[in-house]
Enzyme design. Structure first.
Site, short mmCIF file in Angstrom:
data_model
loop_
_atom_site.label_atom_id
_atom_site.label_comp_id
_atom_site.label_asym_id
_atom_site.label_seq_id
_atom_site.Cartn_x
_atom_site.Cartn_y
_atom_site.Cartn_z
N LYS A 170 42.52 28.69 42.14
CA LYS A 170 42.27 29.68 41.09
C LYS A 170 43.05 30.93 41.49
O LYS A 170 42.64 31.69 42.34
CB LYS A 170 40.77 29.99 40.98
CG LYS A 170 40.33 30.52 39.60
CD LYS A 170 40.93 31.83 39.20
CE LYS A 170 40.33 33.00 39.96
NZ LYS A 170 40.89 34.33 39.46
N PRO A 204 35.00 36.17 37.82
CA PRO A 204 33.56 35.95 37.61
C PRO A 204 33.22 34.66 36.88
O PRO A 204 32.06 34.27 36.85
CB PRO A 204 33.16 37.17 36.76
CG PRO A 204 34.20 38.21 37.03
CD PRO A 204 35.46 37.43 37.21
N GLY A 207 36.47 31.62 39.14
CA GLY A 207 36.36 31.81 40.57
C GLY A 207 34.96 31.52 41.09
O GLY A 207 34.77 30.82 42.09
N GLU A 245 39.88 36.24 54.06
CA GLU A 245 40.83 37.26 54.50
C GLU A 245 40.62 38.45 53.58
O GLU A 245 40.96 38.39 52.40
CB GLU A 245 42.26 36.72 54.42
CG GLU A 245 43.25 37.53 55.24
CD GLU A 245 43.94 38.58 54.41
OE1 GLU A 245 43.48 39.74 54.46
OE2 GLU A 245 44.91 38.26 53.70
N CYS A 279 46.99 44.45 52.40
CA CYS A 279 45.72 44.61 53.12
C CYS A 279 45.92 45.00 54.57
O CYS A 279 45.07 45.65 55.17
CB CYS A 279 44.90 43.33 53.02
SG CYS A 279 45.78 41.85 53.54
N GLU A 369 39.50 51.36 52.12
CA GLU A 369 40.79 50.79 51.76
C GLU A 369 41.20 51.30 50.39
O GLU A 369 40.51 51.08 49.40
CB GLU A 369 40.72 49.26 51.76
CG GLU A 369 42.06 48.61 51.48
CD GLU A 369 41.99 47.10 51.54
OE1 GLU A 369 42.87 46.47 52.16
OE2 GLU A 369 41.05 46.53 50.95
#
Length: 462
Positions: A170, A204, A207, A245, A279, A369
Site C-alpha cells: 500500500k 485510514p 492501510g 522505520e 527522516c 520532527e
C-alpha cells in the site's frame, strides 16, 4: 503522467471494488497529473488472499531462482530509470537531477544488492547437534511513505522477495504513480503471479485494513511515529511481527578542531536534501560556543544558495505544518538567520530554506520532527554537554560527528543513542543496516540485516 485505473493483484491489473479515486497533484504547480483507485478493505482482502495462495510456491523456490527474478527486476528498473525520475519529479516535486541521482539510482542499487544477497545468504547452518533453518515469515503487508517513494518500496519488497515472502504493498496516496511503475517492472521481470500485489488507497482505509488483516504475518511500515504507534498496537493485539522505520531529529555534532566550513556546508546540504523531507536529516547542528557565531554565518550563507535548488513540499498540509513550526520557533525565541514562514511562490507548496540560531534544547523546533528545509543550530559547552543535547530527544535514527581525528569522532559516535552515524562526512552505504533507537522505530532495513527482518528461525535437533 501514465496512471492505471486498476489495482495489481495476482499478476494482473483489475478494477477496484469501489469507484472512488485519489487525484495525484504536482506540488510544484498544484496541477492534477493523474488519478488512481482508492482501494478498499475488500481490495486488500483480495490481494492478501492472492499473496497467501502464492506463498508456498515462492517460499519453496530456490534462493538462486529468487535472486534471478530480483536481478531481472533491477535490470528493468535500470531500463526505465529516466521514466522513474520523471515520475517522481511530477508527483513529489523533486528537482529532476535529484530524482535521477537519488530517487531512481538508489532503489536500483538496493534491488541489485538483494539480488546478490538472495544468492549468497546462508539460510541454514549447523549449530552443535542442531540445524538452524531460516524460512520466510509469510505474507508481508508493506506500507510506504511519499518522501522517497520508490526507495522505500524497494527497501521492503526486495528483501521480502529475497527471503521467500509474498507481499501486498500500500503506497503513499501522494505518490502512487511510481509504485504503479514498480508493479509494471515486477511483472516484466517475471515474478510469479500473486507474489507481489499493489493496492493504492488511503492510509485510514487500505492501510489500516492491511495492518489488521489476519492473513498478514508481518507489517513493514515507514512513516510518522504517531501512525507507527497505531500500527504497533494493531500488530501487538494479534501478536504479529512489525518492522517500523519512523521519525527522527538527528544531531550533527561538530567537535572542536573539526573542519568547520566543511561540516557546516555538508550539514546544510543534508538538511535541504529532498526539501528537508528526510527522516534521517541532521536537523540539529551542535557547535561549540567558541565557534558558534562563525558556524551560524556559514550556515546562513549556505542555506541562501538552496533557494532555487530545492523543490516544494509534497502537499498543502505539509507546507502549512512546516510554516507553523517556523512561526513557533520565532515565537519561542529562536533567531531566524535565513528563510522564514512566508511562502516564496504564489503557486505550489514551497517553503524557503530556513536556519534558526540561538536554539535551546527545550524548544519545540529542537525536539519535534519538522520534515521540511529547517535547520536549528544549538551551542554546547563541552563534549558531555554536546552528548546530552544529542541524546536529548525521543528519537534516535541517524546523526553525524565531525572531529579533527577520526578516532575522536568514533568515540563520540559510539555514545550516541542512534541507529546510524556518519563520521566526518561518511558516504551512504546501501548494504549497511538502517533503523532507529527509541521512538525512531523497530527493526532494520537494507543489507543482510534488512533481509533478516523477513525471516523466521527454526531449530531442528538431532
Amino acid at each position: 503522467m501514465k496512471a492505471h485505473d486498476g489495482i495489481y493483484i495476482d499478476g494482473a491489473w483489475r478494477p477496484a471494488a469501489g469507484q472512488d479515486v485519489i487525484e495525484v497533484v504536482n506540488p510544484a504547480d498544484e496541477q492534477v497529473i493523474g488519478a488512481v483507485p482508492a482501494g478498499t478493505a475488500l481490495d486488500v482482502d483480495t490481494a492478501v488472499r492472492a499473496a497467501r495462495a502464492a506463498l508456498p510456491g515462492w517460499a519453496a523456490t530456490p534462493p538462486a531462482d529468487r535472486a534471478a527474478r530480483l536481478a531481472a527486476l533491477r535490470d528493468v528498473l535500470v531500463a526505465r530509470k529516466d521514466e522513474i525520475a520523471e515520475t517522481v519529479t511530477a508527483e513529489l516535486g523533486s528537482p529532476l537531477p535529484f530524482s535521477q541521482a537519488v530517487h531512481a539510482a538508489v532503489p536500483i542499487a538496493v534491488a541489485g544488492s538483494y539480488a546478490e544477497l538472495a544468492a549468497s545468504y546462508v539460510f541454514e547452518e549447523k549449530v552443535g547437534n542442531s540445524t538452524v533453518h531460516q524460512e520466510p515469515v509469510g505474507v508481508v503487508g508493506a506500507i510506504t511513505p511519499w518522501n522517497y517513494p520508490l526507495h522505500q518500496v524497494v527497501a521492503k519488497v526486495a528483501p521480502a522477495l529475497a527471503a521467500g515472502c509474498t507481499v501486498v504493498l500500500k503506497p503513499a496516496e501522494d505518490t502512487p504513480l511510481v509504485a504503479q511503475l514498480f508493479a509494471e517492472a515486477v511483472h516484466e521481470a517475471g515474478v510469479p503471479a500473486g507474489v507481489f500485489n499493489l493496492v493504492t488507497g488511503l492510509g485510514p482505509v487500505a492501510g489500516q485494513a492491511l495492518a489488521e488483516h489476519p492473513g498478514v504475518d508481518l507489517v513493514s511500515f515507514t512513516g510518522s511515529t504517531a501512525v507507527g504507534r497505531q500500527i504497533g498496537a494493531i500488530a501487538g493485539a494479534a501478536i504479529k511481527k512489525v518492522a517500523l522505520e519512523l521519525g527522527g531529529k538527528s544531531a550533527n555534532v561538530i567537535l572542536p578542531g573539526a573542519d568547520l566550513a566543511r561540516a557546516v556546508n555538508v550539514g546544510v546540504a543534508n538538511v535541504m536534501s529532498n526539501s528537508g523531507q528526510t527522516c534521517s536529516a541532521w536537523t540539529r547542528m551542535l557547535v561549540h560556543r567558541d565557534r558558534y557565531d562563525e558556524a551560524v554565518a556559514l550556515a546562513a550563507a549556505a542555506a541562501a544558495k538552496y533557494a532555487d535548488r530545492i523543490g516544494p513540499l509534497v502537499n498543502a498540509r505539509q507546507q502549512q505544518r512546516v510554516r507553523g513550526y517556523i512561526e513557533q520557533g520565532v515565537a519561542e525565541g529562536a533567531r531566524l538567520v535565513a528563510g522564514g514562514p512566508e511562502a516564496p511562490r504564489e503557486r505550489g507548496y514551497w517553503v524557503s530554506p530556513t536556519v534558526f540560531a540561538d536554539v535551546t534544547p527545550d524548544m519545540t523546533i529542537a525536539q519535534e520532527e519538522i520534515f521540511g528545509p529547517v535547520l536549528s543550530i544549538l551551542r554546547y559547552e563541552d563534549e558531555e554537554d554536546a552528548l546530552r543535547i544529542a541524546n536529548g530527544t525521543v528519537y534516535g535514527l541517524a546523526g553525524a560527528v565531525w572531529a579533527a581525528e577520526e578516532a575522536e569522532a568514533v568515540a563520540f559516535a559510539r555514545r550516541m543513542e542512534t541507529g546510524q552515524v556518519d563520521i566526518n562526512g561518511g558516504r551512504f552505504n546501501p548494504l549497511a543496516p538502517f533503523g532507529g533507537y527509541k521512538q525512531s522505530g523497530v527493526g532494520r532495513e537494507l543489507g543482510a540485516h534488512g533481509l533478516a527482518e523477513y525471516l523466521q528461525t527454526k531449530s531442528l535437533q538431532f
